[in-house]
Scaffold this motif. Structure first.
Motif, PDB file in Angstrom:
ATOM      1  N   PRO A 172       0.812  -1.222   0.000  1.00 27.80           N
ATOM      2  CA  PRO A 172       0.000   0.000   0.000  1.00 27.80           C
ATOM      3  C   PRO A 172       0.846   1.273   0.000  1.00 27.80           C
ATOM      4  O   PRO A 172       2.026   1.241   0.330  1.00 27.80           O
ATOM      5  N   VAL A 173       0.177   2.375  -0.358  1.00 27.17           N
ATOM      6  CA  VAL A 173       0.792   3.698  -0.262  1.00 27.17           C
ATOM      7  C   VAL A 173       0.511   4.226   1.138  1.00 27.17           C
ATOM      8  O   VAL A 173      -0.640   4.503   1.486  1.00 27.17           O
ATOM      9  N   ARG A 174       1.542   4.331   1.952  1.00 28.07           N
ATOM     10  CA  ARG A 174       1.373   4.720   3.357  1.00 28.07           C
ATOM     11  C   ARG A 174       1.473   6.241   3.515  1.00 28.07           C
ATOM     12  O   ARG A 174       1.971   6.944   2.617  1.00 28.07           O
ATOM     13  N   PRO A 175       1.048   6.776   4.657  1.00 29.20           N
ATOM     14  CA  PRO A 175       1.060   8.235   4.861  1.00 29.20           C
ATOM     15  C   PRO A 175       2.458   8.848   4.770  1.00 29.20           C
ATOM     16  O   PRO A 175       2.593  10.027   4.440  1.00 29.20           O
ATOM     17  N   THR A 176       3.486   8.059   5.055  1.00 33.20           N
ATOM     18  CA  THR A 176       4.858   8.588   5.006  1.00 33.20           C
ATOM     19  C   THR A 176       5.374   8.731   3.570  1.00 33.20           C
ATOM     20  O   THR A 176       6.413   9.354   3.349  1.00 33.20           O
ATOM     21  N   PHE A 177       4.664   8.153   2.594  1.00 35.03           N
ATOM     22  CA  PHE A 177       5.095   8.217   1.192  1.00 35.03           C
ATOM     23  C   PHE A 177       4.529   9.464   0.540  1.00 35.03           C
ATOM     24  O   PHE A 177       3.311   9.706   0.557  1.00 35.03           O
ATOM     25  N   ASN A 178       5.406  10.289  -0.026  1.00 34.90           N
ATOM     26  CA  ASN A 178       4.984  11.519  -0.702  1.00 34.90           C
ATOM     27  C   ASN A 178       4.527  11.169  -2.115  1.00 34.90           C
ATOM     28  O   ASN A 178       5.316  11.169  -3.055  1.00 34.90           O
ATOM     29  N   ILE A 179       3.250  10.858  -2.253  1.00 34.23           N
ATOM     30  CA  ILE A 179       2.748  10.320  -3.509  1.00 34.23           C
ATOM     31  C   ILE A 179       2.864  11.317  -4.655  1.00 34.23           C
ATOM     32  O   ILE A 179       3.109  10.941  -5.811  1.00 34.23           O
ATOM     33  N   VAL A 180       2.753  12.618  -4.373  1.00 36.58           N
ATOM     34  CA  VAL A 180       2.788  13.635  -5.428  1.00 36.58           C
ATOM     35  C   VAL A 180       4.183  13.744  -6.045  1.00 36.58           C
ATOM     36  O   VAL A 180       4.326  13.873  -7.272  1.00 36.58           O
ATOM     37  N   ASP A 181       5.197  13.687  -5.216  1.00 32.25           N
ATOM     38  CA  ASP A 181       6.568  13.862  -5.712  1.00 32.25           C
ATOM     39  C   ASP A 181       7.265  12.538  -6.021  1.00 32.25           C
ATOM     40  O   ASP A 181       8.023  12.429  -6.988  1.00 32.25           O
ATOM     41  N   GLU A 182       6.998  11.523  -5.197  1.00 31.73           N
ATOM     42  CA  GLU A 182       7.695  10.253  -5.384  1.00 31.73           C
ATOM     43  C   GLU A 182       6.988   9.324  -6.359  1.00 31.73           C
ATOM     44  O   GLU A 182       7.620   8.440  -6.941  1.00 31.73           O
ATOM     45  N   LEU A 183       5.699   9.501  -6.559  1.00 27.78           N
ATOM     46  CA  LEU A 183       4.904   8.851  -7.594  1.00 27.78           C
ATOM     47  C   LEU A 183       4.728   7.347  -7.371  1.00 27.78           C
ATOM     48  O   LEU A 183       5.644   6.637  -6.975  1.00 27.78           O
ATOM     49  N   VAL A 184       3.556   6.886  -7.697  1.00 25.42           N
ATOM     50  CA  VAL A 184       3.263   5.454  -7.763  1.00 25.42           C
ATOM     51  C   VAL A 184       3.702   4.949  -9.132  1.00 25.42           C
ATOM     52  O   VAL A 184       3.432   5.591 -10.154  1.00 25.42           O
ATOM     53  N   LYS A 185       4.374   3.786  -9.164  1.00 29.80           N
ATOM     54  CA  LYS A 185       4.857   3.222 -10.415  1.00 29.80           C
ATOM     55  C   LYS A 185       4.069   1.966 -10.768  1.00 29.80           C
ATOM     56  O   LYS A 185       3.830   1.110  -9.917  1.00 29.80           O
ATOM     57  N   ILE A 186       3.689   1.857 -12.020  1.00 31.92           N
ATOM     58  CA  ILE A 186       3.012   0.669 -12.548  1.00 31.92           C
ATOM     59  C   ILE A 186       3.938   0.081 -13.602  1.00 31.92           C
ATOM     60  O   ILE A 186       4.178   0.710 -14.647  1.00 31.92           O
ATOM     61  N   LYS A 187       4.461  -1.109 -13.364  1.00 30.23           N
ATOM     62  CA  LYS A 187       5.487  -1.675 -14.247  1.00 30.23           C
ATOM     63  C   LYS A 187       4.970  -2.925 -14.950  1.00 30.23           C
ATOM     64  O   LYS A 187       3.977  -3.520 -14.550  1.00 30.23           O
ATOM     65  N   GLY A 188       5.723  -3.279 -16.014  1.00 25.54           N
ATOM     66  CA  GLY A 188       5.375  -4.475 -16.770  1.00 25.54           C
ATOM     67  C   GLY A 188       4.321  -4.229 -17.822  1.00 25.54           C
ATOM     68  O   GLY A 188       3.489  -5.105 -18.101  1.00 25.54           O
TER      69      GLY A 188
END
Length: 779
Positions: A685-701
C-alpha cells in the motif's frame, strides 16, 4: 562556532557556493584504488582517489564515499587536509579549486577564488599542500602561497616568494616557533619568514635558508625537517640545514602525526620520532603488489595510500601484516565503454584515439557490476588482450560477454572468467592488411535478434564478421563494393546496429554511415558520406535505431537522422536530415557542430545523446523537446566529455561513462513487455509517510500499446492514460514511459485522492489483453 557563522558568510562571500546533493536520483560508480592523499581525524581515515574521497571509521571499520553524487566537483584531486578544530575536510584540486566538506552537516562548500583568478596561469593553480595554523590555512600552490581563513571563510594575502617576487612553485609549508617555512622548486628553495610580520607579501621579507629544489618541509614538536630532490632529509636549525639521511628512493609524501614524522616513498613508509630516530617502517608485501603514494599514522597503525589497492592498513608493531581498505567500485576512473542490461553493467577501459590510433597500447582489465557489487577482472586474467573496448552481452546467456580488443581480436568472458580469445587462427577475423601482421583492430559489435554476434575490425577488406555462440561458426563479409584499399580504405568503426530486416547499419571513420544488407540473397552495400547527402562529415561516431526504425546518426560535427531506412538501397537520392528546432522563435539545427559520442534509445523511444564537451542530452522521441541536459554544472557527471552511454532497460538505469568516471541516473523508465503477466504496482500500500505527489506510484510491466484506467472502488474514473499519448514529462497526472507508468495520486479534478482501494485496469489496444491491479492508498 564555525557552523553557526557558516550561512552568514555564504551570503556575504560570493565566491563560496554550497554544492547540491544528487543522491536521490543518481549513483556514483567511482574507483577508489588509486589514492592521491590520505589524512585523519581522531576516529576516521580520509583517502582521496583521482576525483572522489572515501572515509574509513577506525572503530566500526565501515567505509563511506564522497563524490560528485554528494556535491564534489569531479575534478582531479591533488591533496586533502582534515581540520580537527573545524571538523571539516579540505580538498585541493589540480585546477586550483578548493572544496570544504562539513562532516556534521554533510555539505560541500566550493571556493573558486584561485580558479577564477585571471592573473594566474591555469597551469600554475595546482594546490600542492594545506598547512593549518590557528584557524588559517596556508595553501601551497604552483604560483606561491595563499592564506585562507577558516573562521571567516575568506582569503587573505597571497605571497609570491620567488626571487624578485615571481610566481614560483611552493610544494609545502610548515609553522614552528613563530616562523613559517616554505619549500619549493626553481626560485624558492627553502625559505622562512616571521609569522608576525605584517608584510609577508613582500618577497624580501622571506629569508632563503638554502637554494636548490625542495619537495617538503615539516615540523615535529620544535624540530623542522626538509626534503630535497636529491632524496636527502635535512634538519633545519635557524637559517642552517644539516643533512643526515639519504633515502634509496625519492620521498613522495611527508607528514606530521602524533608528534612523529611519516615519510612515504614508492615502496617504503618510515616513522620517526621528533629527533629523527626510527620508530617503525613498512616495506612492501609480495601479496600486495602496488606502489605507495602517501601515508598517515594513528597511535597503532599505518594507513598507506597506494596506486592500485586503495588504503593498506598495517599495525605499527607488526608491519608485515596488511589489510586492504577501499569501497566497492570499478577498477579505474577512465571508462571507455559501458554495456548495461539484465541488472548488470560491464565496463572496459580501452582505448584508441578519435582517429582509431591504438597507441600507446593499454593493458587494462574489465569491471562487472552484478547484484550491486563490482567484480574486477585484473590485467593478468584477460588472456593477454589489450585496448579492450566494445562489449556485447549474449541475450541467450547473459553470463557470456564478448569484448573487442583493438589489437588482439575478440575476448570471450563467461561467469567473470576469460575463457577464449578469437583471432586469425580460430576465426574469420583478419589482421590489418600489412605483411606478417597479427594485429586485429576490433571495435564495434552487437547481437542480432537471432542470437548472432556481429563484429567490425579496421584496416581490412572484410571488416564485418558474424559468430554463432551455439554452433561456433564464423562468417566474414567483404566491403569490396565500398572500398578496395584494405589498409587505408577504413581505419575503424564506431557503432553497429542490425534492424529487423537484417540490414547492418555501421558508423565508420572514413565512409560515413554504411548500410549493408547481407540477408536479401544478394549482398548490398552503400554509404552516405558526402555533403550532397547532407552529411556534415565523413566521420560517424554513434549510431542508434529507434523504435520507429529511424536511424539516428552521431557525427563529429552534429546529428543526423535517416527517417526512411526501407528505401535506403532503392532510392538513388537518399539524404539524411538534420533536426530543426525553434529557439526563442528562431529556427536552429539541433546539436549543430557538436561531437556526438553516443546515442541510446530508451523504452519510450526518447533519445539519450552524449557529447564531447557538452555533457548529456535527453530528448523526446522526435528531438523537439530537451527533457534534460546534464553537465558538470548541474549534475554529478564528473566531466562534460562523454565516452559512452548504456541503458539497463530492465530497471531504467542510465549508465554514463565519462573520461573521469562512471555515474548512473535513475530514469525510472523500463522496457515494454509482450503481455501483462508480470505487471505490478508499487509501493502497495501507499502509506502516509510516502509523498505520492513527488515520489509517484509506479506501474510496471506494461506493453507498448497499453491503455490505463484508474478508478475508485465504486467505479468512478480517477485517471487515464494511453501509450504514446500521455508520455512522461508531458504534465499529466498519469504518464507512461516505456514499460512503466507514473501516477502522482491526483484525480481528474487535480486533487490528491482520499484513502481507499483503487483499481488499475490495463488493456492492450491491439491484442485486447486485460489485467486489473489493486492499490490501497492510506492517507
Amino acid at each position: 562556532m564555525f557552523k553557526r557563522i557558516l550561512f552568514l558568510f555564504l551570503v556575504l562571500c560570493p565566491l563560496i557556493s554550497v554544492a547540491q546533493d544528487f543522491s536521490d536520483s543518481w549513483e556514483g560508480h567511482f574507483s577508489y584504488n588509486n589514492i592521491k592523499d590520505v589524512t585523519a581525524s581522531e576516529s576516521k581515515i580520509y583517502a582521496a582517489s583521482e576525483n572522489a574521497v572515501f572515509t574509513y571509521n577506525i572503530l566500526t571499520q565501515e567505509t563511506s564515499t564522497l563524490s560528485s553524487i554528494q556535491g564534489l566537483s569531479g575534478e582531479l584531486i591533488s591533496t586533502i587536509h582534515y581540520s580537527l578544530d573545524f571538523e571539516a575536510l579540505v580538498i585541493g584540486y589540480e585546477n586550483g579549486l578548493i572544496e570544504i566538506f562539513l562532516e556534521e552537516d554533510s555539505k560541500v562548500l566550493s571556493v573558486v577564488d584561485i580558479v577564477d583568478k585571471p592573473t594566474i596561469p591555469p597551469t600554475s593553480k595546482k594546490i600542492n599542500h594545506f598547512n593549518e595554523n590557528e584557524g588559517l590555512i596556508y595553501i601551497s600552490t604552483n604560483y606561491g602561497i595563499s592564506v585562507y581563513n577558516l573562521n571567516r571563510l575568506e582569503f587573505g594575502d597571497t605571497y609570491f616568494i620567488g626571487d624578485s617576487g615571481v610566481q614560483s612553485v611552493v610544494t609545502q609549508t610548515t609553522v614552528s616557533e613563530g616562523y613559517i617555512f616554505a619549500a619549493g622548486l626553481d626560485f624558492i628553495g627553502l625559505k622562512r619568514a616571521e609569522l608576525s610580520n605584517s608584510n609577508l607579501i613582500d618577497y624580501k621579507q622571506w629569508t632563503k635558508i638554502s637554494s636548490g629544489q625542495f619537495t617538503a618541509v615539516e615540523a615535529v614538536s620544535n624540530n623542522v625537517y626538509a626534503v630535497d630532490i636529491g632524496r636527502f632529509i635535512y634538519k633545519v636549525t635557524g637559517t642552517n640545514i644539516n643533512g643526515s639521511i639519504q633515502f634509496p628512493t625519492a620521498p613522495l609524501d611527508v607528514k606530521s602525526a602524533n608528534n612523529e614524522l611519516v615519510i612515504t616513498t614508492i615502496n617504503h613508509v618510515y616513522l620517526y620520532d621528533a629527533d629523527l630516530r626510527i620508530i617503525a617502517e613498512v616495506g612492501q608485501n609480495d601479496a600486495f603488489s602496488t606502489n605507495y603514494t602517501s601515508a598517515i599514522t594513528t597511535i597503532d597503525s599505518f594507513y598507506i595510500g597506494s596506486s592500485s589497492l586503495g588504503v593498506l592498513q598495517s599495525p605499527i608493531d607488526n608491519p608485515f601484516s596488511f589489510k586492504e581498505i577501499r569501497p566497492d567500485g570499478p577498477s579505474m576512473n577512465i571508462p571507455f565503454s559501458v554495456k548495461a542490461g539484465y541488472n548488470n553493467a560491464w565496463v572496459t577501459y580501452g582505448d584508441y584515439t578519435l582517429s582509431y590510433n591504438p597507441f600507446p597500447i593499454q593493458t587494462r582489465g574489465v569491471s562487472h557490476l552484478k547484484n550491486g557489487a563490482w567484480k574486477n577482472i585484473p590485467t593478468d586474467s584477460i588472456l593477454g588482450t589489450t585496448n579492450l573496448n566494445a562489449i556485447s552481452v549474449n541475450p541467450n546467456k547473459i553470463s557470456q560477454v564478448f569484448i573487442s580488443s583493438f589489437q588482439k581480436g575478440l575476448l570471450e568472458v563467461d561467469a567473470d572468467l576469460a575463457t577464449k580469445l578469437f583471432n586469425e587462427t580460430n576465426s574469420t577475423l583478419d589482421p590489418i592488411a600489412l605483411p606478417n601482421s597479427t594485429e586485429i583492430r576490433l571495435s564495434a559489435s552487437t547481437f542480432d535478434g537471432d542470437g548472432l554476434l556481429y563484429t567490425l575490425s579496421g584496416r581490412v577488406q572484410s571488416p564485418l564478421n558474424s559468430y554463432d555462440p551455439n554452433s561456433n561458426q564464423w562468417k566474414s563479409y567483404s566491403f569490396e563494393g565500398l572500398y578496395t584499399d584494405a589498409f587505408g580504405g577504413e581505419w575503424g568503426f564506431s557503432d553497429i546496429v542490425i534492424d529487423n530486416s537484417g540490414v547492418a547499419w555501421v558508423g565508420s571513420f572514413k565512409n560515413g554511415i554504411i548500410g549493408y544488407d547481407f540477408k536479401s540473397g544478394t549482398s548490398k552495400i552503400k554509404s552516405l558520406n558526402e555533403e550532397s547527402q547532407n552529411m556534415p562529415t565523413v566521420s560517424v561516431s554513434a549510431v542508434a535505431l529507434d523504435n520507429s526504425n529511424q536511424l539516428w546518426i552521431g557525427t563529429a560535427r552534429g546529428l543526423r537522422v535517416l527517417y526512411n531506412t526501407s528505401s535506403f538501397f532503392t532510392d538513388s537520392n537518399v539524404q539524411v536530415s538534420e533536426i530543426i528546432i525553434l529557439d526563442d522563435g528562431i529556427a536552429k539545427e539541433l546539436l549543430a557542430q557538436e561531437y556526438i559520442s553516443s546515442i541510446e534509445v530508451d523504452g519510450s523511444n526518447n533519445k539519450w545523446i552524449g557529447t564531447i564537451g557538452s555533457g548529456v542530452y535527453y530528448f523526446s522521441s522526435d528531438g523537439q523537446e530537451a527533457i534534460y541536459h546534464f553537465t558538470k554544472d548541474n549534475s554529478p557527471i564528473p566531466s562534460n566529455n562523454i565516452s559512452d552511454i548504456s541503458i539497463d532497460n530492465s530497471n531504467g538505469k542510465v549508465f554514463i561513462a565519462t573520461e573521469s568516471g562512471l555515474v548512473a541516473f535513475y530514469s525510472g523508465s523500463s522496457e515494454t513487455k509482450d503481455n501483462y503477466n508480470d505487471a505490478y504496482v508499487y509501493p502497495n500500500p501507499v502509506r502516509p509517510t510516502f509523498n505520492i505527489v513527488d515520489e509517484l506510484v509506479k506501474i510496471k510491466g506494461l506493453t507498448d500499446r497499453v491503455n490505463i484506467k484508474i478508478t475508485d472502488i465504486e467505479g468512478n474514473l480517477v485517471a487515464e492514460a494511453q501509450a504514446n499519448v500521455n508520455s512522461r514529462f508531458g504534465g499529466s497526472n498519469l504518464e507512461i514511459d516505456g514499460g512503466t507508468a507514473f501516477w502522482n495520486g491526483k484525480n481528474l479534478a487535480n486533487n490528491v485522492v482520499r484513502s481507499g482501494v483503487y483499481l488499475i485496469m490495463l488493456s492492450d489496444t491491439e491484442t485486447f489483453e486485460t489485467k486489473v491491479l489493486k492499490l490501497m492508498v492510506i492517507r
